[in-house]
Design an enzyme around this catalytic site. Sequence first.
Site, PDB file in Angstrom:
ATOM      1  N   GLU A  39     -17.073  18.072  -0.176  1.00 54.55           N
ATOM      2  CA  GLU A  39     -16.254  17.175   0.620  1.00 54.55           C
ATOM      3  C   GLU A  39     -16.463  15.779   0.006  1.00 54.55           C
ATOM      4  O   GLU A  39     -17.614  15.373  -0.162  1.00 54.55           O
ATOM      5  CB  GLU A  39     -16.807  17.206   2.048  1.00 54.55           C
ATOM      6  CG  GLU A  39     -15.787  17.019   3.118  1.00 54.55           C
ATOM      7  CD  GLU A  39     -16.439  17.145   4.493  1.00 54.55           C
ATOM      8  OE1 GLU A  39     -16.189  16.272   5.319  1.00 54.55           O
ATOM      9  OE2 GLU A  39     -17.208  18.119   4.705  1.00 54.55           O
ATOM     10  N   ARG A  83     -30.104  27.238   1.213  1.00 46.54           N
ATOM     11  CA  ARG A  83     -29.928  25.903   0.662  1.00 46.54           C
ATOM     12  C   ARG A  83     -31.255  25.385   0.156  1.00 46.54           C
ATOM     13  O   ARG A  83     -32.319  25.853   0.566  1.00 46.54           O
ATOM     14  CB  ARG A  83     -29.317  24.960   1.699  1.00 46.54           C
ATOM     15  CG  ARG A  83     -30.218  24.679   2.886  1.00 46.54           C
ATOM     16  CD  ARG A  83     -29.490  23.913   3.987  1.00 46.54           C
ATOM     17  NE  ARG A  83     -29.131  22.566   3.598  1.00 46.54           N
ATOM     18  CZ  ARG A  83     -27.876  22.120   3.490  1.00 46.54           C
ATOM     19  NH1 ARG A  83     -26.854  22.900   3.740  1.00 46.54           N
ATOM     20  NH2 ARG A  83     -27.647  20.888   3.142  1.00 46.54           N
ATOM     21  N   LYS A 140     -26.138  14.221   3.386  1.00 48.96           N
ATOM     22  CA  LYS A 140     -25.308  13.080   2.983  1.00 48.96           C
ATOM     23  C   LYS A 140     -25.341  11.996   4.048  1.00 48.96           C
ATOM     24  O   LYS A 140     -25.322  10.813   3.729  1.00 48.96           O
ATOM     25  CB  LYS A 140     -23.875  13.540   2.749  1.00 48.96           C
ATOM     26  CG  LYS A 140     -23.628  13.979   1.314  1.00 48.96           C
ATOM     27  CD  LYS A 140     -22.148  14.208   1.078  1.00 48.96           C
ATOM     28  CE  LYS A 140     -21.862  15.680   1.008  1.00 48.96           C
ATOM     29  NZ  LYS A 140     -20.478  16.042   0.971  1.00 48.96           N
TER      30      LYS A 140
HETATM   31  P1  ATP Z   1     -24.498  17.619   3.511  1.00 53.01           P
HETATM   32  O1  ATP Z   1     -24.941  18.488   4.638  1.00 53.01           O
HETATM   33  O2  ATP Z   1     -25.595  16.966   2.752  1.00 53.01           O
HETATM   34  O3  ATP Z   1     -23.410  16.670   3.866  1.00 53.01           O
HETATM   35  P2  ATP Z   1     -22.632  19.488   2.693  1.00 53.01           P
HETATM   36  O4  ATP Z   1     -22.989  20.897   2.628  1.00 53.01           O
HETATM   37  O5  ATP Z   1     -21.851  19.056   3.867  1.00 53.01           O
HETATM   38  O6  ATP Z   1     -23.900  18.609   2.465  1.00 53.01           O
HETATM   39  P3  ATP Z   1     -20.530  19.626   0.848  1.00 53.01           P
HETATM   40  O7  ATP Z   1     -19.872  18.527   0.115  1.00 53.01           O
HETATM   41  O8  ATP Z   1     -19.766  20.339   1.867  1.00 53.01           O
HETATM   42  O9  ATP Z   1     -21.851  19.008   1.426  1.00 53.01           O
HETATM   43  O10 ATP Z   1     -21.201  20.644  -0.156  1.00 53.01           O
HETATM   44  C1  ATP Z   1     -20.593  21.164  -1.305  1.00 53.01           C
HETATM   45  C2  ATP Z   1     -21.314  22.410  -1.716  1.00 53.01           C
HETATM   46  O11 ATP Z   1     -22.680  22.137  -1.982  1.00 53.01           O
HETATM   47  C3  ATP Z   1     -21.286  23.460  -0.626  1.00 53.01           C
HETATM   48  O12 ATP Z   1     -20.859  24.671  -1.214  1.00 53.01           O
HETATM   49  C4  ATP Z   1     -22.695  23.553  -0.144  1.00 53.01           C
HETATM   50  O13 ATP Z   1     -23.020  24.863   0.182  1.00 53.01           O
HETATM   51  C5  ATP Z   1     -23.510  23.075  -1.333  1.00 53.01           C
HETATM   52  N1  ATP Z   1     -24.734  22.442  -0.890  1.00 53.01           N
HETATM   53  C6  ATP Z   1     -24.854  21.348  -0.121  1.00 53.01           C
HETATM   54  N2  ATP Z   1     -26.145  21.074   0.143  1.00 53.01           N
HETATM   55  C7  ATP Z   1     -26.873  22.027  -0.498  1.00 53.01           C
HETATM   56  C8  ATP Z   1     -28.274  22.297  -0.627  1.00 53.01           C
HETATM   57  N3  ATP Z   1     -29.205  21.538  -0.043  1.00 53.01           N
HETATM   58  N4  ATP Z   1     -28.648  23.370  -1.371  1.00 53.01           N
HETATM   59  C9  ATP Z   1     -27.727  24.123  -1.976  1.00 53.01           C
HETATM   60  N5  ATP Z   1     -26.403  23.934  -1.891  1.00 53.01           N
HETATM   61  C10 ATP Z   1     -25.963  22.889  -1.170  1.00 53.01           C
HETATM   62 MG    MG Z   2     -20.017  20.133   4.302  1.00 50.28          MG
END
Ligand code: ATP
Ligand code: MG
Length: 595
Positions: free
Chosen positions: A62, A297, A307
């Site tokens: 995102e 994760r 984030k």
């Molecule tokens: P955050 O919770 O930090 O905002 P998010 O998952 O909402 O992270 P996205 O931009 O939706 O952030 O993530 C893009 C991709 O990165 C998704 O497929 C997610 O599964 C992966 N991802 C995000 N955080 C992790 C993590 N800590 N370990 C592994 N993969 C991750």
């Molecule tokens: Mg997300």
Amino acid sequence: MASPTDKESPARPSNFLRQVIERDLDQGTYAARQWGGSPGDAAHHHHGEPDPAKIRTRFPPEPNGYLHVGHAKSICLNFGLAQDYGGICHLRFDDTNPEKEEIEYVEGIKDAVHWLGYSWDANSTSHLYQASDYFDFMYRAAEYLVEAGHAYVDEQTPEQMRANRGDFGKPGVDSPFRSRSIEENLTRLRAMRDGQLADGSAVLRAKIDMASPNINMRDPTIYRIKHAEHHNTGDKWCIYPMYTFAHPIEDALENITHSICTLEFEDQRPFYDWLLERLGEGGLVNTPPPRQYEFARLNLTYVVTSKRKLKQLVDEKHVSGWDDPRLPTIVGLRRRGYTPEALQLFADRIGVSKADSWIDYSTLEIALRDDLDPKAARAMAVLDPVKMVVTNWEELMGAGHLEPCSAPVHPHDAARGRREFMFGRELWIERTDYEDTPPKGFFRLFPGNKVRMKYGYVVECTGASRDASGALTEVQAKLVPDTRSGTPGADAVKVKGNITWVGVADGVKAEVRLYERLFSVPQPGAGEKDFLEEINPDSLKVVTAYVEPSLGRAKADEKFQFERHGYFVADRKDHVAGEKPVFNRVTGLKDSFGK
Ligand code: ATP
Ligand code: MG
């Protein structure tokens, strides 16, 4: 630069995702699929060629912040699997929320993927997509579900909906709107689309099973009303798809085969499959459908990887920006001196699993040391300088004489040549290398002791001067003649101490930023704690150091091992070669945190 996962790299250990992919390749699960050259519905792909990609994966961020080390794991995983199995990985901006998209974040994400060594270009096609381009199709899919009797417009209040959903022990209750006719549902859905209904007054729900033990299958909401402008589609839409509806469709339109996500989406998988099965039956999307696989994760100690929290640290100025070298953002790690290869190595070592766990921060540092050790040029730097005067220098060598000394750029690679610096009457040494009375086991400078000035001469310490407050101001020593390293007499005098130094004559003043972990506890914000209160107050110490001449000429972003001190990088923002040297400490030579 060679890609971190090119053919020469050693075979990666297997894992459950590799096993799934290998099984699908063996069984030819996706072998007959066609690819229309771009994302699209079933008809679009049926007019295409056999899909040139054996598998398709995607990384779907995102665009609402900078990527962090957890995303790096996901990027290495998705792009890495595609590379290893003759596939293609898409970069997809998941922008189905009508929020202001910041170009800065979009560009930052693209940079991060490229920097890690990956590309979404393959077969002369850029596989860079944005989910909002699929809104038309998503709405068509919604109408299809209504027409097939698989969705209805619910006009209960949000409170009623919540109450009627039930909970783990209690089945849900059907909405009174659940039995509306297809015609009525279609009319109401179009009224939603046409802006006739207010935000929150109605939603479109899939019609599945209000008694399902999986609450996500109790008629999940798939479209909601939100009169909001979207950065890509402007005011075309006032209804927006829910993530759980949008994501499977995005995957299907892009011919994704293996949709890899984190464990929290496990409970959504039945809906993912349900939806794509319905849309496949209707001939809307290509078949066989993509499948979702979940992995744990990355949780890394001593940092935060959300984030939202990272943004808070930046916005409230607890750090200098998204690229602050203490942050686990990819831009922060890069500025700190991390290399793409180190992050790749880290991702390989931690592997993928189905069980949540915490990875110790030192695992990341070890990967970095393993990557930098064979690469980084060596250099001497004095971080806490005090002057040492060689009192018999003029008498032995002549007034103003400077004696050239040299050392290998890398101890295991003679081909990289030697670095040169000058020995003279005055040298900078580390303040901690002198003691009036030596503690047990101290072999460095104290009156009467002989040490080797590394790559230079043996000297005998004769004393030191202190100011009124007792602080050390100068150390004195006498040169032992004919002991210069590399000359026949060098080994005639045996010493136990080897002292790093920088010449006062040719040493270069430099700013050195000594970074420590940003948080003082392994799991910041765990329990009831406010993560901001667990910030390490000593996470940055800036010192004025003296460094050997080769470091003064360093290029921004160049990495070094400062002998005895650890790994350092010329700061990519502030370092100016020859003018204003600025170095960041990446990590010490060994794991010494908390010791
Ligand atoms: P955050 O919770 O930090 O905002 P998010 O998952 O909402 O992270 P996205 O931009 O939706 O952030 O993530 C893009 C991709 O990165 C998704 O497929 C997610 O599964 C992966 N991802 C995000 N955080 C992790 C993590 N800590 N370990 C592994 N993969 C991750
Ligand atoms: Mg997300």
